[in-house]
Write an enzyme that holds these catalytic residues in place. Structure first.
Site, PDB file in Angstrom:
ATOM      1  N   LYS A  54      49.215 -14.237  -2.743  1.00 55.23           N
ATOM      2  CA  LYS A  54      49.534 -13.908  -1.463  1.00 55.23           C
ATOM      3  C   LYS A  54      51.018 -13.374  -1.162  1.00 55.23           C
ATOM      4  CE  LYS A  54      45.835 -17.093  -0.037  1.00 55.23           C
ATOM      5  NZ  LYS A  54      45.447 -18.385   0.703  1.00 55.23           N
ATOM      6  N   GLN A  98      48.113 -23.519   2.323  1.00 58.04           N
ATOM      7  CA  GLN A  98      47.412 -23.835   1.543  1.00 58.04           C
ATOM      8  C   GLN A  98      46.391 -24.824   1.307  1.00 58.04           C
ATOM      9  OE1 GLN A  98      46.597 -20.730  -0.332  1.00 58.04           O
ATOM     10  NE2 GLN A  98      45.037 -22.008  -1.297  1.00 58.04           N
ATOM     11  N   ASP A 121      44.888 -17.226   9.048  1.00 54.74           N
ATOM     12  CA  ASP A 121      43.946 -17.803   8.135  1.00 54.74           C
ATOM     13  C   ASP A 121      42.483 -17.868   9.246  1.00 54.74           C
ATOM     14  OD1 ASP A 121      44.195 -17.951   5.477  1.00 54.74           O
ATOM     15  OD2 ASP A 121      45.285 -20.074   5.721  1.00 54.74           O
TER      16      ASP A 121
END
Ligand code: NAD
Length: 295
Positions: A54, A98, A121
């Protein structure tokens, strides 16, 4: 049947170029360089790899990025303090934490602590709710990437029977909602299957588009797939291999070798859904920097 590969690597490369061009244009017009912050807790190998990908993708697209690392023993308070700091930092457009997190930290609480305006997200209940209602929202990256892959390959979803196997909040459930919505990448008739589904094979065999997000390597076999179906494999599994230098290779939820010959289209693993997920995160971060969702 001669199947076509849904090449997520290639398409995500095109999208990355489109995003970096948009960033250059925005900056030339006095706009802001998108800035993504990532929080990583612990040293889980897979999580390290995902975050590294990412961060690298951010650099390639001309974004700023920051990685905040904590060890496994971090307290909820320390984590919330960092999230609070990022929530209040006007230069940071998007924040991802994460997952998975260590057991002593509530993922639910952490997700809810992120400012929905920075929740690129799309996991926060505000974004999940707005997505469900068809309102502007950050749409979680994997479902968004899958829809883009379908769209850019000219695959029609309208009127099709889509079977999604897996009901997680980050993949299966949002995907089932998005595919049923009244829009260009929706209008499908959707069946959502899960661990309590009876006669799964009978259902999956009727799918025009079959999406496997189960988390079990090689779960989907050829007898579960209709001739000519489109098969999307979301699963990622590291399996031991004596044919690679690293000693392992990536496999999906679908038995590719036996299923592919029955398909019209199928995603490879790796190089299918994975890279599409990462560019979708970049897209959301760009939308955040442009203030396109919440103004
Ligand atoms: P999850 O474990 O949260 O959910 C799995 C789902 O599968 C559950 O809803 C469960 O009901 C269902 N399931 C389990 N056993 C079943 C069975 N026997 N029959 C029918 N359904 C069953 O998983 P997830 O987070 O949705 O991830 C799924 C897979 O996708 C994992 O391999 C994960 O690593 C991968 N993944 C890939 C990407 C990507 O970018 N490619 C992104 C997210 C997740």
């Amino acid at each position: 049947m001669a199947y076509k590969l849904l090449n997520g690597k290639e398409i995500s490369g095109q999208i990355k170029t489109e995003i970096s061009e948009k960033v250059k244009k925005n900056i030339a017009e006095g706009g802001k360089r998108p800035h993504l912050a990532a929080i990583l807790v612990g040293n889980d190998g897979a999580s390290e790899t995902y975050v590294a990908h990412k961060v690298k993708a951010c650099e390639q697209a001309g974004f700023k990025s920051g990685l905040f690392r904590f060890d496994n023993k971090v307290s909820e308070k320390e984590l919330f303090d960092k999230i609070n700091e990022i929530n209040n930092n006007d230069d940071i457009d998007g924040l991802i934490v994460q997952l998975p997190l260590p057991e002593h930290i509530s993922e639910e609480k952490v997700i809810q602590f992120i400012n929905p305006k920075k929740d690129v997200d799309g996991f926060h209940p505000v974004n999940a709710g707005r997505m469900t209602l068809g309102l502007p929202a950050y749409i979680s990256a994997t479902p968004q990437g899958i829809l883009e892959l379908i769209k850019r390959n000219g695959i029609e979803t309208s009127g099709k029977h889509c079977v999604v196997i897996g009901r997680s909040n980050i993949v299966g459930r949002p995907l089932s909602i998005l595919l049923s919505q009244k829009n260009e990448t929706g209008n499908a008739t959707v069946t959502l299957c899960h661990s309590r589904t009876k006669n799964l094979k009978e259902i999956s065999r009727h799918a025009d588009i079959l999406i496997a997000a189960i988390g079990k390597e090689g779960f989907v076999s050829k007898d579960m797939v209709k001739e000519g179906a489109v098969v999307i494999d979301v699963g990622i599994h590291r399996v031991k291999s004596d044919k690679t230098k690293s000693g392992w290779k990536l496999k999906g939820d679908v038995k590719f070798d036996e299923v592919a010959p029955k398909c019209s289209y199928i995603t490879p693993v790796p190089g299918g859904v994975g890279p599409m997920t990462i560019v979708s995160l970049l897209k959301n971060t760009l939308l955040a920097a442009e203030k396109k969702i919440y103004g």
